[in-house]
Design an enzyme around this catalytic site. Structure first.
Site, short mmCIF file in Angstrom:
data_model
loop_
_atom_site.label_atom_id
_atom_site.label_comp_id
_atom_site.label_asym_id
_atom_site.label_seq_id
_atom_site.Cartn_x
_atom_site.Cartn_y
_atom_site.Cartn_z
N ASP A 169 0.81 -1.23 0.00
CA ASP A 169 0.00 0.00 0.00
C ASP A 169 0.84 1.27 0.00
O ASP A 169 0.33 2.35 0.27
CB ASP A 169 -0.96 0.00 1.19
N GLU A 170 2.13 1.14 -0.29
CA GLU A 170 2.98 2.33 -0.34
C GLU A 170 3.90 2.24 -1.55
O GLU A 170 4.24 1.15 -2.00
CB GLU A 170 3.88 2.39 0.91
MG LIG Z 1 -0.80 2.63 4.57
#
Ligand SMILES: [Mg+2]
Length: 423
Positions: free
Chosen positions: A106-107
């Site tokens: 998620d990054e």
């Molecule tokens: Mg995050």
């Protein structure tokens, strides 16, 4: 020259993806959990309501979380969904740079030095990304904008959710240095304890400590975190593995009622052609073959396609071809009503602009139509998909009021694979 790097961090990722799929969760405390039956009954991610109002933490047991918040909605984790959203997020980021380096699911860091001439432009790009993620993926991100990876990452964690923080060579001492040292990447709890024991509390304290001292306390890691605290992190954003162009780009839809006349079909083909053409243009591609896919109300289906005279990324041409194909193979006055229809563009290659406008009327019309569609693209990217449409589509909004692209995103396992992304 300064580099300009973004770090994008999706907020409460798993919980946000679940909410994107199921908007009725909005406004409730939600947590995604491991499998309780497989004895993995812990909280993997909680949304902000669960975290901030009820103090629920990642890693705590479901039982403990429920004791803090009996109404907590728990959802068993669904990794396939998150990976899909993760790759869609990466697809958006790769529109801005070849250098996109994921960090977890998620990054990611994105080096936008080539397209951002200064931090002001960089912030505008970050705002555009944030908006696109919201519109296309229905989740929010926090973005850090800076001149090195470490401060960009710091920036994405500085304000959350749905925020942008710009850290420049001029302001990092003011923004980064007063913060607790544990907010710096690689300063974990053990390092923090060692630093605290020696009177080093903030990131600024690390920066002001002579690197040799940090080395004696922490070994090589001491030198590393010193360079991080002073903004001397020169590590590069890894170059994304360059993917081959997609083999096809398509969209289809199941109408909210059976399609019974040629006007119904024509209207939906225009919406789908618009989306297919826009996706081609976004990737600077064009197609040499158009196929249509029809599914009757008895669920039987078939496809029919044709090679084009010239490559295209123009919706008018795609829609015209789709209609011609349709008329060749289907007659709604005698054949069954249709439940779903789709358009796929294939035989894809890179778009090459033709600077010479030919004298043929066809080419002139085409250039103007393409310019019109480019103008629609830019209006939509600024004001949203529904900000502009063809007047002919207003005749029956119940049929045509949908955005094939975001539908594509939010219903990955639609029936009959209608919304399967092919790009
Ligand atoms: Mg995050």
């Amino acid at each position: 020259m300064n580099r300009i790097i973004l770090h994008i961090d999706a907020n409460c990722f798993f919980a946000s993806v679940e909410t994107a799929y199921n908007p009725s969760l909005i406004g409730f405390p939600v947590a995604v959990t491991g499998d309780a039956q497989a004895r993995h009954g812990i909280i993997l991610t909680a949304n902000y309501i669960a975290k901030r109002t009820f103090g629920i933490k990642t890693g705590e047991t479901i039982i403990s979380a429920k004791s803090k918040c009996p109404k907590l909605i728990t959802i068993k984790s669904n990794p396939k969904k998150y990976l899909r959203h993760s790759s869609l997020l990466r697809q958006i980021l790769s529109d801005y740079s070849n250098n996109v380096e994921p960090f977890g699911c998620d990054e990611a860091w994105v080096d936008i030095t080539d397209i951002a001439k200064d931090f002001k432009t960089a912030k505008e790009i970050a705002e555009e990304i944030s908006l696109r993620v919201k519109r296309e993926l229905h989740i929010t991100v926090s973005i850090g904008v800076s001149f090195c990876k470490v401060f960009a990452k710091f920036g994405s964690g500085y304000k959350k959710p749905d925020a942008i923080t710009v850290i420049t060579p001029d302001n990092y001492r003011k923004i980064v240095w007063p913060c607790d040292c544990s907010q710096l990447i690689y300063v974990g709890p053990a390092t923090k304890t060692k630093l605290k024991a020696r009177g080093v509390f903030t990131i600024g304290d690390i920066a002001r400590t002579p690197p040799e001292k940090l080395k004696t306390w922490l070994g090589k890691n001491g030198l590393l975190i010193h360079s991080f605290a002073t903004g001397d992190d020169l590590s590069l954003v890894r170059r994304t593995y360059s993917k081959p162009p997609p083999k096809s780009i398509g969209n289809s839809t199941t109408a909210n009622r059976d399609l019974v006349c040629i006007d119904d079909v024509k209207r939906i083909f225009f919406v789908l052609a618009d989306s297919v053409a826009r996706r081609l243009r976004e990737k600077s591609l064009c197609a040499n073959k158009i196929s249509i896919w029809l599914r009757r109300c008895d669920l039987s289906s078939f496809t029919h396609g044709a090679i084009l005279r010239a490559d295209t990324d123009v919706a008018f041409e795609i829609a015209d071809t789709a209609m011609r194909l349709f008329c060749e193979c289907y007659d709604l006055s005698t054949d069954k009503p249709l439940r779903s229809i789709g358009i796929t563009a294939s035989d894809i290659s890179a778009y090459t602009p033709n600077p010479q406008i030919s004298l043929f009327a066809d080419d002139f019309v085409r250039t103007r139509r393409r310019a019109l569609e480019l103008a629609m693209d830019s209006i939509r990217s600024q004001y949203g998909y529904y900000s502009i449409c063809r007047a002919s589509l207003l005749a029956d909004k119940s049929l045509t009021h949908f955005d094939p692209k975001s539908e594509n995103v939010l219903h990955p396992v639609g029936d009959f694979n209608a919304v399967r992304p092919s790009a």
